[in-house]
Design a protein around this motif. Structure first.
Motif, PDB file in Angstrom:
ATOM      1  N   MET B  12     -85.204 -10.739   0.907  1.00 37.44           N
ATOM      2  CA  MET B  12     -85.266 -10.472   2.134  1.00 37.44           C
ATOM      3  C   MET B  12     -85.450  -9.608   3.185  1.00 37.44           C
ATOM      4  O   MET B  12     -86.866  -9.168   3.589  1.00 37.44           O
ATOM      5  N   LEU B  13     -84.798  -8.380   2.891  1.00 40.20           N
ATOM      6  CA  LEU B  13     -85.448  -7.635   2.457  1.00 40.20           C
ATOM      7  C   LEU B  13     -86.303  -6.960   1.771  1.00 40.20           C
ATOM      8  O   LEU B  13     -87.189  -6.220   2.639  1.00 40.20           O
ATOM      9  N   GLN B  14     -86.978  -6.934   1.025  1.00 39.92           N
ATOM     10  CA  GLN B  14     -88.548  -6.446   0.416  1.00 39.92           C
ATOM     11  C   GLN B  14     -88.901  -6.920   1.442  1.00 39.92           C
ATOM     12  O   GLN B  14     -90.562  -6.155   1.367  1.00 39.92           O
ATOM     13  N   ALA B  15     -89.389  -8.421   1.605  1.00 37.71           N
ATOM     14  CA  ALA B  15     -90.397  -8.858   2.533  1.00 37.71           C
ATOM     15  C   ALA B  15     -90.012  -8.216   3.892  1.00 37.71           C
ATOM     16  O   ALA B  15     -91.498  -7.796   4.340  1.00 37.71           O
ATOM     17  N   TYR B  16     -88.978  -8.018   4.915  1.00 40.90           N
ATOM     18  CA  TYR B  16     -89.283  -7.276   5.683  1.00 40.90           C
ATOM     19  C   TYR B  16     -89.347  -5.348   5.633  1.00 40.90           C
ATOM     20  O   TYR B  16     -90.383  -5.065   6.471  1.00 40.90           O
ATOM     21  N   ALA B  17     -89.338  -4.871   4.502  1.00 39.27           N
ATOM     22  CA  ALA B  17     -89.850  -3.529   4.440  1.00 39.27           C
ATOM     23  C   ALA B  17     -91.101  -3.984   4.015  1.00 39.27           C
ATOM     24  O   ALA B  17     -92.168  -2.985   4.155  1.00 39.27           O
ATOM     25  N   SER B  27     -86.691  -9.666  13.187  1.00 34.99           N
ATOM     26  CA  SER B  27     -85.147  -9.537  14.540  1.00 34.99           C
ATOM     27  C   SER B  27     -84.084 -10.033  13.875  1.00 34.99           C
ATOM     28  O   SER B  27     -82.827  -9.470  14.122  1.00 34.99           O
ATOM     29  N   HIS B  28     -83.791 -11.632  12.959  1.00 38.48           N
ATOM     30  CA  HIS B  28     -82.983 -11.367  12.568  1.00 38.48           C
ATOM     31  C   HIS B  28     -82.681  -9.825  11.990  1.00 38.48           C
ATOM     32  O   HIS B  28     -80.784 -10.115  11.134  1.00 38.48           O
ATOM     33  N   LEU B  32     -79.342  -8.190  11.280  1.00 38.35           N
ATOM     34  CA  LEU B  32     -78.069  -7.966   9.981  1.00 38.35           C
ATOM     35  C   LEU B  32     -78.233  -6.625   9.473  1.00 38.35           C
ATOM     36  O   LEU B  32     -76.563  -6.262   9.286  1.00 38.35           O
ATOM     37  N   LEU B  33     -79.313  -5.569   9.611  1.00 36.46           N
ATOM     38  CA  LEU B  33     -79.239  -4.648   9.201  1.00 36.46           C
ATOM     39  C   LEU B  33     -78.633  -3.517   9.741  1.00 36.46           C
ATOM     40  O   LEU B  33     -77.287  -2.854   9.905  1.00 36.46           O
ATOM     41  N   VAL B  34     -77.987  -4.105  11.108  1.00 31.73           N
ATOM     42  CA  VAL B  34     -76.831  -3.182  12.322  1.00 31.73           C
ATOM     43  C   VAL B  34     -75.322  -3.811  12.170  1.00 31.73           C
ATOM     44  O   VAL B  34     -74.570  -2.660  11.853  1.00 31.73           O
ATOM     45  N   THR B  35     -75.461  -4.694  11.581  1.00 31.27           N
ATOM     46  CA  THR B  35     -74.307  -4.774  10.896  1.00 31.27           C
ATOM     47  C   THR B  35     -73.440  -5.498   9.573  1.00 31.27           C
ATOM     48  O   THR B  35     -72.523  -5.218   9.634  1.00 31.27           O
ATOM     49  N   ASP B  36     -74.642  -4.473   9.296  1.00 34.18           N
ATOM     50  CA  ASP B  36     -74.354  -4.176   7.529  1.00 34.18           C
ATOM     51  C   ASP B  36     -74.729  -3.343   7.112  1.00 34.18           C
ATOM     52  O   ASP B  36     -75.697  -2.844   6.622  1.00 34.18           O
ATOM     53  N   LEU B  39     -76.852  -3.286   3.108  1.00 34.57           N
ATOM     54  CA  LEU B  39     -78.011  -3.544   3.880  1.00 34.57           C
ATOM     55  C   LEU B  39     -78.865  -2.327   4.142  1.00 34.57           C
ATOM     56  O   LEU B  39     -79.740  -2.223   3.647  1.00 34.57           O
ATOM     57  N   HIS B  40     -77.689  -1.621   5.026  1.00 35.09           N
ATOM     58  CA  HIS B  40     -78.827  -0.986   5.964  1.00 35.09           C
ATOM     59  C   HIS B  40     -79.728   0.016   4.762  1.00 35.09           C
ATOM     60  O   HIS B  40     -80.292   1.250   4.795  1.00 35.09           O
ATOM     61  N   SER B  41     -78.163   0.036   3.595  1.00 33.99           N
ATOM     62  CA  SER B  41     -78.880   1.817   2.176  1.00 33.99           C
ATOM     63  C   SER B  41     -79.934   0.710   1.423  1.00 33.99           C
ATOM     64  O   SER B  41     -81.006   1.595   1.264  1.00 33.99           O
ATOM     65  N   GLU B  42     -79.615  -0.381   2.295  1.00 29.63           N
ATOM     66  CA  GLU B  42     -80.621  -0.971   0.347  1.00 29.63           C
ATOM     67  C   GLU B  42     -82.094  -1.027   0.917  1.00 29.63           C
ATOM     68  O   GLU B  42     -83.387  -0.520   0.154  1.00 29.63           O
ATOM     69  N   ILE B  43     -81.943  -1.026   2.525  1.00 28.58           N
ATOM     70  CA  ILE B  43     -83.476  -0.878   3.096  1.00 28.58           C
ATOM     71  C   ILE B  43     -83.833   0.050   2.483  1.00 28.58           C
ATOM     72  O   ILE B  43     -85.377   0.750   2.214  1.00 28.58           O
ATOM     73  N   GLU B  44     -83.287   0.935   2.402  1.00 28.84           N
ATOM     74  CA  GLU B  44     -83.715   2.859   2.405  1.00 28.84           C
ATOM     75  C   GLU B  44     -83.539   2.395   1.271  1.00 28.84           C
ATOM     76  O   GLU B  44     -84.672   3.352   1.012  1.00 28.84           O
ATOM     77  N   SER B  45     -83.217   2.519   0.466  1.00 28.87           N
ATOM     78  CA  SER B  45     -83.436   2.415  -0.878  1.00 28.87           C
ATOM     79  C   SER B  45     -84.766   2.045  -1.465  1.00 28.87           C
ATOM     80  O   SER B  45     -85.673   2.303  -2.022  1.00 28.87           O
TER      81      SER B  45
END
Lengths: 205, 248
Positions: B12-17, B27-28, B32-36, B39-45
């Motif tokens: 889902m993060l890949q699709a978000y990126a 927005s969902h 999630l990124l705000v609270t986790d 996940l935040h570091s994963e999206i950066e990767s």
């Protein structure tokens, strides 16, 4: 060149005198034998220091210091590797020490930005032009420039891995960091190089 | 090394990126990124990798399916926990592919990566890119870069140091610590130091005599000579008793 020094290049029967023999003579205090080693390997040692430091003055100074250290530690050279490999490692360690010293003195914000990918993200994407054939020397110049633009720690990891053929574990020991950090630095260094050379790299394909 | 990030959440993060989510889904993910933080570091990767591939000037990823089906697959995966996209490239996998290129993996790990490469076009693109970059970098080491100093000048700098230093600097720390002691010893061995010390002691003793006898008194100076350069002053005193008293 002195007669003694020229006699150290070729033996009595016209054979080339080996580094091992010169090292042995140097161990006994023969400074002319050591000078011959310097004559033979000066450029190689200088080039390695330059690849780490990217500055002529620093490279000359640190490579000279490496020779001095080698003379002082000659008794510790066991001959497990070649003399030049041993000397190159001394040079690399001196360069890493110098880089650490500089890092302590300078703000590290640029490097941090670099590691997080900030700089790369701001770089414009270079367009591939298949008709633009670069001369090999021009290509090398571009690679040289690109390496100069890497941060000290990114360049160090490239030099140690690509040029010296050191394993991740050896690099981690030399640089005083974890293997994970080595892998990450290596990836970001390559990524930056790929970005900087996105035009040039097609020349080798 | 194991790439265990091909989870539905990661997809889902890949699709978000990729900017492929609907506003509601987006927005969902943002919440999630705000609270986790993980996940935040994963999206950066993911973003870092995408940037790298984009800058390489090659297709960042090739999707074997139609866009609609591909993302449909992702979201089906979200419902069926554990399913994975063949296109997922995590930072961990990126580093694993790099280790593969660098010959750092053991046999079984190598096979694992080869299996991923066989089914993942983005992984193959990355592999090719890493190989090309390594080849280009190596070309720099072939550059002939001679030392700019002449041999004589270069050697002179080394020779000077070798003459002053001894063998084996393994105890350089102790040498550094012994530095001040060595300097002091050298200072003491200076030929001027002993006579100077003698004069100093005599002056102290004579001064002590003056003090003990209480002969500090006003004397009549008949004339004086002062050398401006050295600052030495010579006074000529009239009363001979003064001198007699001083040397008794």
């Amino acid at each position: 060149m002195s007669e003694i020094a020229s006699n150290l290049q070729i033996g009595p029967e016209g054979e080339a005198i080996s580094d091992d023999h010169l090292v042995e003579q140097s161990r006994k205090g023969a400074m002319e034998a050591f000078e011959e080693l310097v004559r033979r390997h000066r450029d190689k040692i200088y080039a390695r220091a330059f690849s780490m430091m990217r500055n002529e003055d620093s490279a000359v100074e640190l490579s000279q210091l490496a020779w001095i250290r080698a003379w002082q530690k000659l008794d510790q050279f066991k001959g497990d590797s070649s003399f030049t490999t041993w000397l190159t490692r001394i040079t690399i360690n001196l360069c890493l020490d110098e880089i650490r010293k500089r890092k302590r003195n300078a703000a590290d914000s640029i490097e941090e930005l670099d590691e997080s990918g900030g700089v790369e993200r701001k770089l414009p994407v270079m367009e591939f032009n298949p008709t633009a054939r670069m001369e090999r020397s021009e290509l090398r110049r571009k690679i040289d420039e690109a390496l100069s633009q890497l941060s000290d720690s990114h360049r160090s990891v490239i030099v140690l891995h690509e040029f010296e053929g050191m394993e991740y574990r050896e690099i981690a020991e030399a640089m005083g960091c974890s293997i994970g950090t080595v892998m990450s630095r290596l990836f970001y260094a390559r990524r930056r190089l790929a970005s900087l050379l996105s035009g040039a790299r097609n020349e080798l394909t | 090394m194991e790439s265990g990030n091909n989870t539905p959440k990661h997809l889902m993060l890949q699709a978000y990126a990729d900017g492929e989510l609907s506003p509601a889904e987006r927005s969902h993910v943002q919440s999630l990124l705000v609270t986790d933080p993980q996940l935040h570091s994963e999206i950066e990767s993911i973003q870092s990798l995408r940037d790298a591939l984009d800058q390489a000037g090659e297709p960042p990823r090739t999707c074997p399916m139609e866009q609609h089906d591909f993302f449909g697959h992702i979201f089906r995966g979200l419902q069926q926990s554990g399913s994975a996209s063949p296109e997922a490239l995590t930072m961990e996998l990126v580093l694993e592919i790099q280790a593969y290129v660098d010959g750092e993996l053991s046999g079984s790990d190598r096979q694992g990566v080869e299996k991923v490469l066989a089914g993942n076009a983005a992984a193959r693109t990355l592999l090719a890119q890493l190989k090309k970059t390594a080849a280009l970098t190596l070309a720099d080491d072939e550059v002939l870069r001679p030392c700019p100093e002449s041999h004589d000048f270069y050697w002179a700098g080394i020779h000077r140091e070798l003459q002053t230093g001894g063998r084996d600097s393994s105890s350089s720390a102790s040498q550094t610590a012994a530095g001040p002691l060595k300097s002091m010893l050298q200072w003491l061995l200076n030929p001027v130091v002993v006579p100077a010390a003698l004069v100093f002691v005599i002056c102290i003793m004579v001064g002590h005599q003056f003090e003990r006898r209480g002969i500090y008194q006003q004397v009549q100076v008949s004339s004086a000579y002062v050398d401006q350069q050295s600052g030495i002053a010579v006074y000529f005193v009239d009363s001979p008793e003064f001198l007699n008293g001083a040397i008794d």
